[in-house]
Design a protein around this motif. Structure first.
Motif, PDB file in Angstrom:
ATOM      1  N   LEU A 157       9.559 -15.766  10.151  1.00  0.00           N
ATOM      2  CA  LEU A 157       8.361 -16.236   9.453  1.00  0.00           C
ATOM      3  C   LEU A 157       7.359 -15.095   9.281  1.00  0.00           C
ATOM      4  CD1 LEU A 157       7.772 -19.755  11.062  1.00  0.00           C
ATOM      5  CD2 LEU A 157       8.773 -19.225   8.828  1.00  0.00           C
ATOM      6  N   PHE A 158       7.224 -14.259  10.321  1.00  0.00           N
ATOM      7  CA  PHE A 158       6.337 -13.090  10.226  1.00  0.00           C
ATOM      8  C   PHE A 158       6.780 -12.171   9.089  1.00  0.00           C
ATOM      9  CE2 PHE A 158       5.774  -8.589  11.211  1.00  0.00           C
ATOM     10  CZ  PHE A 158       4.392  -8.500  11.384  1.00  0.00           C
ATOM     11  N   ILE A 159       8.081 -11.870   9.022  1.00  0.00           N
ATOM     12  CA  ILE A 159       8.613 -10.997   7.971  1.00  0.00           C
ATOM     13  C   ILE A 159       8.416 -11.636   6.596  1.00  0.00           C
ATOM     14  CG2 ILE A 159      10.723  -9.964   7.040  1.00  0.00           C
ATOM     15  CD1 ILE A 159      11.717  -9.746   9.959  1.00  0.00           C
ATOM     16  N   THR A 160       8.638 -12.949   6.524  1.00  0.00           N
ATOM     17  CA  THR A 160       8.469 -13.671   5.264  1.00  0.00           C
ATOM     18  C   THR A 160       7.025 -13.597   4.767  1.00  0.00           C
ATOM     19  OG1 THR A 160      10.261 -15.224   5.782  1.00  0.00           O
ATOM     20  CG2 THR A 160       8.642 -15.925   4.149  1.00  0.00           C
ATOM     21  N   ILE A 161       6.073 -13.878   5.673  1.00  0.00           N
ATOM     22  CA  ILE A 161       4.664 -13.861   5.291  1.00  0.00           C
ATOM     23  C   ILE A 161       4.234 -12.451   4.882  1.00  0.00           C
ATOM     24  CG2 ILE A 161       2.305 -14.213   6.129  1.00  0.00           C
ATOM     25  CD1 ILE A 161       3.411 -16.442   7.929  1.00  0.00           C
ATOM     26  N   THR A 162       4.692 -11.452   5.649  1.00  0.00           N
ATOM     27  CA  THR A 162       4.379 -10.066   5.291  1.00  0.00           C
ATOM     28  C   THR A 162       4.907  -9.743   3.903  1.00  0.00           C
ATOM     29  OG1 THR A 162       4.468  -9.374   7.621  1.00  0.00           O
ATOM     30  CG2 THR A 162       4.688  -7.650   5.958  1.00  0.00           C
ATOM     31  N   SER A 163       6.139 -10.158   3.634  1.00  0.00           N
ATOM     32  CA  SER A 163       6.781  -9.889   2.351  1.00  0.00           C
ATOM     33  C   SER A 163       6.019 -10.518   1.192  1.00  0.00           C
ATOM     34  CB  SER A 163       8.217 -10.421   2.372  1.00  0.00           C
ATOM     35  OG  SER A 163       8.786 -10.457   1.086  1.00  0.00           O
ATOM     36  N   ILE A 164       5.660 -11.791   1.332  1.00  0.00           N
ATOM     37  CA  ILE A 164       5.003 -12.466   0.205  1.00  0.00           C
ATOM     38  C   ILE A 164       3.574 -11.953   0.001  1.00  0.00           C
ATOM     39  CG2 ILE A 164       6.443 -14.510   0.448  1.00  0.00           C
ATOM     40  CD1 ILE A 164       4.087 -15.952   1.734  1.00  0.00           C
ATOM     41  N   TYR A 165       2.915 -11.529   1.074  1.00  0.00           N
ATOM     42  CA  TYR A 165       1.568 -10.981   0.918  1.00  0.00           C
ATOM     43  C   TYR A 165       1.593  -9.599   0.270  1.00  0.00           C
ATOM     44  CZ  TYR A 165      -1.652 -14.432   2.738  1.00  0.00           C
ATOM     45  OH  TYR A 165      -2.437 -15.549   2.877  1.00  0.00           O
ATOM     46  N   ILE A 166       2.634  -8.835   0.547  1.00  0.00           N
ATOM     47  CA  ILE A 166       2.781  -7.544  -0.145  1.00  0.00           C
ATOM     48  C   ILE A 166       2.942  -7.782  -1.640  1.00  0.00           C
ATOM     49  CG2 ILE A 166       4.322  -5.588  -0.486  1.00  0.00           C
ATOM     50  CD1 ILE A 166       4.848  -5.614   2.530  1.00  0.00           C
ATOM     51  N   GLY A 167       3.809  -8.734  -2.002  1.00  0.00           N
ATOM     52  CA  GLY A 167       4.010  -9.064  -3.416  1.00  0.00           C
ATOM     53  C   GLY A 167       2.781  -9.664  -4.062  1.00  0.00           C
ATOM     54  N   ARG A 168       2.027 -10.433  -3.279  1.00  0.00           N
ATOM     55  CA  ARG A 168       0.848 -11.111  -3.815  1.00  0.00           C
ATOM     56  C   ARG A 168      -0.304 -10.140  -4.074  1.00  0.00           C
ATOM     57  NH1 ARG A 168      -1.977 -15.854  -0.334  1.00  0.00           N
ATOM     58  NH2 ARG A 168       0.180 -16.567  -0.404  1.00  0.00           N
ATOM     59  N   LEU A 169      -0.545  -9.218  -3.139  1.00  0.00           N
ATOM     60  CA  LEU A 169      -1.751  -8.404  -3.169  1.00  0.00           C
ATOM     61  C   LEU A 169      -1.584  -7.029  -3.803  1.00  0.00           C
ATOM     62  CD1 LEU A 169      -3.033  -9.254   0.432  1.00  0.00           C
ATOM     63  CD2 LEU A 169      -3.807 -10.246  -1.724  1.00  0.00           C
ATOM     64  N   ASN A 170      -0.345  -6.631  -4.075  1.00  0.00           N
ATOM     65  CA  ASN A 170      -0.171  -5.274  -4.603  1.00  0.00           C
ATOM     66  C   ASN A 170      -0.702  -5.111  -6.021  1.00  0.00           C
ATOM     67  OD1 ASN A 170       1.803  -6.312  -6.357  1.00  0.00           O
ATOM     68  ND2 ASN A 170       3.487  -5.710  -5.017  1.00  0.00           N
ATOM     69  N   ALA A 171      -1.022  -6.212  -6.696  1.00  0.00           N
ATOM     70  CA  ALA A 171      -1.540  -6.121  -8.059  1.00  0.00           C
ATOM     71  C   ALA A 171      -2.861  -5.367  -8.104  1.00  0.00           C
ATOM     72  CB  ALA A 171      -1.709  -7.518  -8.657  1.00  0.00           C
ATOM     73  N   GLY A 172      -3.670  -5.510  -7.035  1.00  0.00           N
ATOM     74  CA  GLY A 172      -4.952  -4.814  -6.998  1.00  0.00           C
ATOM     75  C   GLY A 172      -4.790  -3.315  -7.100  1.00  0.00           C
ATOM     76  N   VAL A 173      -3.798  -2.771  -6.386  1.00  0.00           N
ATOM     77  CA  VAL A 173      -3.527  -1.335  -6.437  1.00  0.00           C
ATOM     78  C   VAL A 173      -2.795  -0.983  -7.730  1.00  0.00           C
ATOM     79  CG1 VAL A 173      -2.370   0.585  -5.279  1.00  0.00           C
ATOM     80  CG2 VAL A 173      -3.448  -1.219  -3.921  1.00  0.00           C
TER      81      VAL A 173
END
Length: 475
Positions: A22-38
């Motif tokens: 679950l930790f890896i999953t949440i990390t993965s989806i947050y990377i995909g979610r937030l990388n648009a800003g950069v």
């Protein structure tokens, strides 16, 4: 559960592996979610990253649509996620949601080259649809795998993926954009992370302890016996008691608390940087350290809260309900005070502004143990449904927060106007937690039981029979 069964359970077992997944999953989806800003910064200013890749001349309005488009889809599928994992099981629903999110990341550069910013918005909406399903599934998975005495530990460990994803998306995405892969590499790396997560989830995840092929008999017995009240691993899907859920005072108190937290956190994350730029004349967005510092504090504080809660629960110094309310009070009321304090700082107190902002966001991480995991306490069998309802409402709140701030703050450099915004958020933090303190609980509710609806139907039939007898007697 007997002491002998608990003693035989492994200290580290497959239940911890599920929390790690679950930790890896949440990390993965947050990377995909937030990388648009950069990514957007790299796409619109190639000189600041790798100039070998196309630069797009997008307006500020178009960029704002891109950054918000993810949440258009994300809000819609929260409730659907809770329902799907009740029907098909968490493992398959989570797998396909993560996979679709990864595909969206992989095709993002192609879509931008084909349709520009509009296509980028479209693919972000699809990613939001996919990721909206995930968090209700996460809470259902925790409900199936976490013994009550370990729920804080496993739940908090898995949710620290939020802070990890935040930090990685800021630092790693910037490094990728400056490297040989350029801004398209941000999407490709995010996709690879998602696909690796899918593979791990497919191999090691199980809907519950009885379906796992890796678990020992001792751990399986430990989990099954500890969850015997409200867990139905071998039976059909339990009907959802909709009326009981919507009329449950503890659930409504939790819903208010989560919406209050969403309002306050969105103010901390979105409005304070604008205040610092307009009033304090500093742009923390241009400084990677300042941007990531609050999330680093949040990540560290989440483990502090975890250890503190574990000590209180293990030594029986507080009940689970007491721990939830104590942690939530710290997470809500300290930021309520610091928000007001930030509003009284001027241009000569920039350091204090950074300190108070970091404290506010860091301390707020206690809301995970305080109220986020409370949906599992109230109803292990319907945790995904409760989380779907709560996340739908809570993720709609940040849409209103900037609108309210925009109405109040007509002059970005006017500190008095910003003080009104911060006072409103402080009041919402304070009142929301007061409601949670008064009516919240960590006790499983009667409507969680499998036979609850059956009992209600029997009661209605008996009432109808009695009414019928009375009518016959009166006639």
């Amino acid at each position: 559960m007997t002491a002998e069964v608990e003693a035989k359970a492994p200290v580290i077992g497959i239940r911890h592996l599920q929390a790690l997944l679950l930790f890896i999953t949440i990390t993965s989806i947050y990377i995909g979610r937030l990388n648009a800003g950069v990514s957007v910064v790299a796409m619109t200013n190639a000189e600041s990253t790798n100039p070998d890749f196309p630069e797009h001349n997008w307006t500020p309005a178009q960029i704002s649509y891109i950054l918000s488009s993810f949440y258009w889809g994300y809000v819609i599928t929260q409730f659907l996620g809770g329902y799907l994992c009740k029907l098909f099981g968490v493992k398959s629903v989570m797998f396909w949601a993560i996979f679709i999110s990864g595909v969206c990341s992989a095709v993002t550069p192609l879509c931008i080259g084909w349709g520009g910013w509009g296509a980028y918005c479209g693919i972000r909406v699809l990613m939001g649809f996919a990721q909206g399903i995930i968090f209700p599934c996460i809470h259902q998975h925790l409900a199936r795998w976490s013994p009550p005495q370990e729920r804080n530990r496993l739940g908090a460990l898995s949710h620290t993926g939020i802070e990890c994803g935040n930090v990685l998306s800021m630092f790693v995405s910037g490094m990728i954009a400056k490297g040989p892969m350029g801004w398209p590499g941000i999407s490709y790396i995010s996709a690879i992370v998602a696909f690796v997560c899918c593979a791990l989830w497919f191999v090691f995840a199980s809907n519950n302890a009885t379906e796992s092929r890796f678990i020992s008999d001792a751990e399986k017995k430990y989990i099954e016996e500890s969850l015997q009240h409200g867990q139905n691993f071998h039976k059909a899907v339990i009907p959802i008691p909709w009326r009981a859920i919507w009329t449950s005072v503890p659930f409504m108190a939790l819903l208010v608390a989560r919406c209050s937290e969403s309002w306050g956190l969105s103010t901390l994350q979105a409005e304070i940087p604008a205040y610092m730029h307009g009033v304090l004349e500093m742009d923390i967005g241009s400084n990677a350290l300042f941007s990531a510092l609050p999330f680093l504090a949040m990540w560290i504080m989440s483990y502090v809260y975890l250890i503190f809660a574990d000590v209180l629960l293990t030594r029986q110094l507080l009940s689970l309900t007491g721990i939830r309310k104590t942690m939530n009070s710290l997470a809500f009321w300290i930021p309520a005070v610091t928000l007001i304090g930030i509003g009284f700082l001027d241009v000569d107190h920039k350091t204090w502004a950074i300190v108070l902002m970091t404290i506010s966001v860091g301390v707020n991480s206690g809301a995970t143990i305080g109220s986020s995991l409370n949906s599992i306490d109230l109803s292990p069998n319907h945790a995904s449904i409760l989380m779907g309802i709560i996340n739908t409402a809570a993720n709609a709140v940040p849409i209103a927060t900037p609108l309210v701030a925009g109405v109040i703050v007509t002059e970005k450099s006017d500190r008095t106007q910003w003080q009104i915004v911060f006072i409103i958020s402080s009041v919402i933090f304070f009142v929301g937690n007061c409601i949670y303190l008064a009516f919240g609980t960590a006790v499983s509710q009667p409507w969680d039981a499998e036979d609850f609806l059956l009992e209600k139907r029997i009661e209605r039939v008996e009432d109808e029979e009695q009414m019928s007898k009375r009518r016959k007697t009166s006639n």
